[in-house]
Scaffold this motif. Structure first.
Motif, PDB file in Angstrom:
ATOM      1  N   GLU A  26       0.844  -1.206   0.000  1.00  0.00           N
ATOM      2  CA  GLU A  26       0.000   0.000   0.000  1.00  0.00           C
ATOM      3  C   GLU A  26       0.876   1.252   0.000  1.00  0.00           C
ATOM      4  O   GLU A  26       0.753   2.151   0.829  1.00  0.00           O
ATOM      5  CB  GLU A  26      -0.957   0.001   1.198  1.00  0.00           C
ATOM      6  N   ALA A  27       1.766   1.290  -0.959  1.00  0.00           N
ATOM      7  CA  ALA A  27       2.783   2.347  -0.998  1.00  0.00           C
ATOM      8  C   ALA A  27       2.185   3.737  -1.135  1.00  0.00           C
ATOM      9  O   ALA A  27       2.814   4.729  -0.750  1.00  0.00           O
ATOM     10  CB  ALA A  27       3.766   2.083  -2.143  1.00  0.00           C
ATOM     11  N   GLN A  28       0.972   3.833  -1.657  1.00  0.00           N
ATOM     12  CA  GLN A  28       0.343   5.151  -1.785  1.00  0.00           C
ATOM     13  C   GLN A  28       0.019   5.756  -0.426  1.00  0.00           C
ATOM     14  O   GLN A  28      -0.197   6.977  -0.323  1.00  0.00           O
ATOM     15  CB  GLN A  28      -0.931   5.067  -2.636  1.00  0.00           C
ATOM     16  N   ASP A  29      -0.007   4.933   0.629  1.00  0.00           N
ATOM     17  CA  ASP A  29      -0.331   5.422   1.962  1.00  0.00           C
ATOM     18  C   ASP A  29       0.889   5.546   2.871  1.00  0.00           C
ATOM     19  O   ASP A  29       0.760   5.899   4.042  1.00  0.00           O
ATOM     20  CB  ASP A  29      -1.351   4.491   2.641  1.00  0.00           C
ATOM     21  N   VAL A  30       2.063   5.236   2.356  1.00  0.00           N
ATOM     22  CA  VAL A  30       3.294   5.318   3.150  1.00  0.00           C
ATOM     23  C   VAL A  30       3.889   6.716   3.014  1.00  0.00           C
ATOM     24  O   VAL A  30       4.013   7.243   1.910  1.00  0.00           O
ATOM     25  CB  VAL A  30       4.311   4.246   2.702  1.00  0.00           C
ATOM     26  N   ASP A  31       4.252   7.297   4.144  1.00  0.00           N
ATOM     27  CA  ASP A  31       4.805   8.646   4.162  1.00  0.00           C
ATOM     28  C   ASP A  31       6.126   8.687   3.400  1.00  0.00           C
ATOM     29  O   ASP A  31       7.048   7.902   3.691  1.00  0.00           O
ATOM     30  CB  ASP A  31       5.016   9.098   5.610  1.00  0.00           C
ATOM     31  N   ARG A  32       6.234   9.587   2.438  1.00  0.00           N
ATOM     32  CA  ARG A  32       7.433   9.653   1.607  1.00  0.00           C
ATOM     33  C   ARG A  32       8.674   9.975   2.418  1.00  0.00           C
ATOM     34  O   ARG A  32       9.739   9.365   2.230  1.00  0.00           O
ATOM     35  CB  ARG A  32       7.245  10.701   0.504  1.00  0.00           C
ATOM     36  N   THR A  55      -2.430   0.901  -5.098  1.00  0.00           N
ATOM     37  CA  THR A  55      -3.367   1.465  -6.065  1.00  0.00           C
ATOM     38  C   THR A  55      -3.116   2.969  -6.116  1.00  0.00           C
ATOM     39  O   THR A  55      -2.635   3.554  -5.146  1.00  0.00           O
ATOM     40  CB  THR A  55      -4.828   1.197  -5.649  1.00  0.00           C
ATOM     41  N   PRO A  56      -3.466   3.619  -7.218  1.00  0.00           N
ATOM     42  CA  PRO A  56      -3.172   5.049  -7.331  1.00  0.00           C
ATOM     43  C   PRO A  56      -3.970   5.877  -6.328  1.00  0.00           C
ATOM     44  O   PRO A  56      -4.999   5.454  -5.806  1.00  0.00           O
ATOM     45  CB  PRO A  56      -3.603   5.388  -8.762  1.00  0.00           C
ATOM     46  N   TRP A  57      -3.474   7.054  -6.069  1.00  0.00           N
ATOM     47  CA  TRP A  57      -4.238   8.079  -5.366  1.00  0.00           C
ATOM     48  C   TRP A  57      -3.943   9.381  -6.088  1.00  0.00           C
ATOM     49  O   TRP A  57      -4.283   9.518  -7.245  1.00  0.00           O
ATOM     50  CB  TRP A  57      -3.903   8.105  -3.874  1.00  0.00           C
ATOM     51  N   ASP A  58      -3.296  10.325  -5.426  1.00  0.00           N
ATOM     52  CA  ASP A  58      -2.983  11.559  -6.153  1.00  0.00           C
ATOM     53  C   ASP A  58      -1.545  11.515  -6.648  1.00  0.00           C
ATOM     54  O   ASP A  58      -0.831  10.524  -6.476  1.00  0.00           O
ATOM     55  CB  ASP A  58      -3.273  12.794  -5.293  1.00  0.00           C
ATOM     56  N   ASP A  59      -1.116  12.611  -7.274  1.00  0.00           N
ATOM     57  CA  ASP A  59       0.195  12.615  -7.924  1.00  0.00           C
ATOM     58  C   ASP A  59       1.346  12.928  -6.982  1.00  0.00           C
ATOM     59  O   ASP A  59       2.472  13.125  -7.424  1.00  0.00           O
ATOM     60  CB  ASP A  59       0.205  13.586  -9.100  1.00  0.00           C
ATOM     61  N   SER A  60       1.087  12.960  -5.669  1.00  0.00           N
ATOM     62  CA  SER A  60       2.153  13.286  -4.718  1.00  0.00           C
ATOM     63  C   SER A  60       2.609  12.086  -3.901  1.00  0.00           C
ATOM     64  O   SER A  60       3.478  12.224  -3.045  1.00  0.00           O
ATOM     65  CB  SER A  60       1.668  14.381  -3.751  1.00  0.00           C
ATOM     66  N   LEU A 106      -5.406  10.749  -9.412  1.00  0.00           N
ATOM     67  CA  LEU A 106      -6.104  12.013  -9.259  1.00  0.00           C
ATOM     68  C   LEU A 106      -5.119  13.166  -9.257  1.00  0.00           C
ATOM     69  O   LEU A 106      -3.969  13.015  -8.834  1.00  0.00           O
ATOM     70  CB  LEU A 106      -6.888  12.029  -7.945  1.00  0.00           C
ATOM     71  N   SER A 107      -5.581  14.314  -9.688  1.00  0.00           N
ATOM     72  CA  SER A 107      -4.784  15.523  -9.493  1.00  0.00           C
ATOM     73  C   SER A 107      -4.907  15.928  -8.032  1.00  0.00           C
ATOM     74  O   SER A 107      -5.771  15.425  -7.299  1.00  0.00           O
ATOM     75  CB  SER A 107      -5.271  16.644 -10.403  1.00  0.00           C
ATOM     76  N   PRO A 131      -3.693  12.041   1.810  1.00  0.00           N
ATOM     77  CA  PRO A 131      -3.246  10.647   1.954  1.00  0.00           C
ATOM     78  C   PRO A 131      -4.334   9.775   2.565  1.00  0.00           C
ATOM     79  O   PRO A 131      -5.305  10.255   3.145  1.00  0.00           O
ATOM     80  CB  PRO A 131      -2.034  10.772   2.893  1.00  0.00           C
ATOM     81  N   ASN A 132      -4.143   8.459   2.418  1.00  0.00           N
ATOM     82  CA  ASN A 132      -5.058   7.457   2.989  1.00  0.00           C
ATOM     83  C   ASN A 132      -6.453   7.535   2.391  1.00  0.00           C
ATOM     84  O   ASN A 132      -7.453   7.300   3.076  1.00  0.00           O
ATOM     85  CB  ASN A 132      -5.124   7.579   4.514  1.00  0.00           C
ATOM     86  N   GLN A 133      -6.537   7.877   1.107  1.00  0.00           N
ATOM     87  CA  GLN A 133      -7.797   7.912   0.378  1.00  0.00           C
ATOM     88  C   GLN A 133      -8.824   8.848   1.001  1.00  0.00           C
ATOM     89  O   GLN A 133     -10.028   8.603   0.941  1.00  0.00           O
ATOM     90  CB  GLN A 133      -8.403   6.504   0.258  1.00  0.00           C
ATOM     91  N   GLN A 134      -8.364   9.920   1.603  1.00  0.00           N
ATOM     92  CA  GLN A 134      -9.279  10.904   2.164  1.00  0.00           C
ATOM     93  C   GLN A 134      -9.354  12.141   1.266  1.00  0.00           C
ATOM     94  O   GLN A 134      -8.435  12.435   0.509  1.00  0.00           O
ATOM     95  CB  GLN A 134      -8.847  11.310   3.574  1.00  0.00           C
ATOM     96  N   MET A 135     -10.489  12.830   1.370  1.00  0.00           N
ATOM     97  CA  MET A 135     -10.675  14.054   0.598  1.00  0.00           C
ATOM     98  C   MET A 135     -11.376  15.088   1.466  1.00  0.00           C
ATOM     99  O   MET A 135     -12.031  14.747   2.446  1.00  0.00           O
ATOM    100  CB  MET A 135     -11.472  13.772  -0.671  1.00  0.00           C
TER     101      MET A 135
END
Length: 498
Positions: free
Chosen positions: A167-173, A196-201, A265-266, A453-457
């Protein structure tokens, strides 16, 4: 085979890809070779990834591999089988493979459990052991599972053969770059990012973009992707489920776009496009009281408070309007794909400059006597908690659902609002020239979204563009409609009664 001729990384699915197990062709280094027939079969898109990982490790390529797959596509199964295979191959060497996840409990332990199950199936458990709930040992080799939470203490570990990021999209860079990335450096270990993708950051997106650029330069495949259609080819039940989610959420819903269509997502933008706003427009007339036989729900956004989603504190709003949205809940036909009510907004009531104590009597009468709402979702953040409690006492706890705004709850409200509008289940009354109609339309057009992060908006209206009280009230009305029963109840007597 050296790095320069790593053809298996870029080639077609390996022979036998649809048979059980990974079927990796290597025989060196010498060690225990698991029985792949004991493992669940891997589909071709999974087998390609497994082979690429094993090739990179055993050939000492030290590649960085990115694996982006739809939810329930089986990326964790790839990981478990590759881990078990490598433990067998390196059992005579004192080396560690490292896998990190956003949390150890439950994510890391789920991965550990899956690996141990595969080892049991492959007759490896008798020579293996569990160490402290965080590692699996086989001979001298270990697979270690670590938390990537910002507070986790992970310094001192070395990834001798493999570093995986679940779940690398949720791991702090920053956490990963500072404490995990150096683990792979001493041995030049292969690194694998799953997610899975999330945003571009995100950490995952950064790695994906790097891999795509490297692939353009040298032709060695490092990035693997399988959206929901790839999984659907092999699993009709999965196809039906995702098609249902597409109908429920809409193709443009952020969760469908990222979790199933694999679209990044942007960082933010408009919450609703022009076509989405047009979809919400209904043709029914506004009404000011209930009609017999109809079911109504309501959303109440209170004035004088606000949720600052970025800083997690309650502040005073610049506006002073409390907005009540009343919606008629109409259940779909029994054969409908989505068994959720269609909400037709039939009334907006705005209370300006009214103190909460004076507001209570009016709201209690409007909700309980005029509309007799089946369910009310009310902003119970900060000052709203008292009013929500009073309304609960008057209307009953089966009617009132207090919603305390946090980053998570605000995110869920936004997703619910988008799902209802995208799925054609939220309609606004026809234009009536009222200020309320105009205010709602303005907020829909001005609303913005920021992805976290973490699929939140977070959805909001910039202060310079106005307020978001109608928007939040509508989202609360959608929340109120969850799990309500709107079909007429059938009276049933006891057996033998006339």
């Amino acid at each position: 085979m050296g790095m320069a001729d790593a053809g298996s990384v870029v080639g077609p699915p390996m022979p036998g890809a649809q048979e059980p197990g990974v079927h990796f062709p290597h025989s060196t280094p010498r060690g225990f070779t698991p029985k792949p027939a004991a493992w669940p079969a891997l589909r071709p898109y999974q087998s390609q990834v497994g082979r690429a990982i094993i090739d990179s490790v055993l050939d000492r390529c030290g590649l960085t591999i990115t694996v982006v797959m739809a939810r329930q596509a089986g990326k964790n199964e790839i990981s478990a089988q590759a881990e078990a295979f490598l433990l067998g191959k390196f059992m005579r060497r004192s080396v560690d493979a490292i896998k990190c996840a956003p949390t150890l409990e439950p994510q890391g332990r789920i991965s550990l459990s899956r690996l141990w199950t595969r080892m049991v199936q492959a007759d490896m458990a008798q020579r293996g052991s569990l160490e402290g709930g965080q590692a699996v040992r086989f001979g001298d080799a270990r697979q270690v599972f670590l938390s990537a939470e910002p507070s986790a203490n992970v310094v001192g570990h070395t990834a001798g053969i493999l570093l995986e990021v679940d779940e690398a999209q949720d791991v702090d860079r920053e956490k990963f770059d500072r404490e995990f990335r150096p683990m792979a450096a001493p041995a030049g270990a292969t690194t694998v990012y799953y997610g899975t993708p999330w945003d571009d950051s995100t950490l995952l997106e950064r790695a994906v973009q790097t891999n795509r650029e490297l692939e353009r330069r040298d032709g060695i495949r490092r990035h693997f992707a399988a959206d929901w259609t790839a999984v659907a080819e092999f699993n009709p039940e999965y196809a039906r489920y995702v098609e249902g989610e597409r109908a429920r959420l809409g193709e443009e819903h952020p969760l469908f776009r990222t979790q199933y269509a694999l679209k990044t997502l942007s960082g933010g933008g408009r919450l609703f496009s022009g076509s989405q706003r047009a979809q919400i427009q209904g043709t029914h007339y506004r009404q000011h009281s209930r009609r017999a036989g109809e079911v109504y729900v309501a959303g109440l956004d209170l004035a004088g408070q606000d949720w600052d989603g970025e800083n997690a504190r309650v502040e005073t709003r610049k506006h002073d309007a409390t907005v009540l949205t009343i919606a008629r809940a109409v259940m779909p036909p029994s054969d409908a794909i989505i068994d959720e009510p269609r909400l037709e907004i039939v009334e907006h009531i705005a209370f300006s400059g009214t103190a909460h104590d004076a507001l209570f009597a009016r709201l209690a009468d409007v909700l309980g006597e005029v509309w007799r709402v089946r369910r009310l979702a009310v902003d119970a953040t900060g000052l709203g908690e008292t009013l929500a409690r009073l309304l609960t006492r008057r209307l009953g706890d089966s009617v009132v659902r207090p919603v305390r705004f946090t980053a998570e709850s605000k995110s869920k409200l936004g997703y619910g609002l988008l799902a209802a509008s995208n799925g054609g289940r939220l309609k606004l009354y026809a234009a009536d020239g009222s200020a309320e109609y105009a205010d709602f339309q303005h907020e829909m057009e001005a609303a913005r979204v920021h992805y976290r992060p973490n699929q939140q908006m977070n959805f909001f209206v910039e202060p310079a563009d106005g307020d978001d009280d109608y928007l939040v009230s509508a989202a609360l009305a959608v929340e109120a409609a969850k799990e309500i029963e709107t079909r007429p109840r059938i009276a049933r007597g006891r057996f033998g009664e006339q």
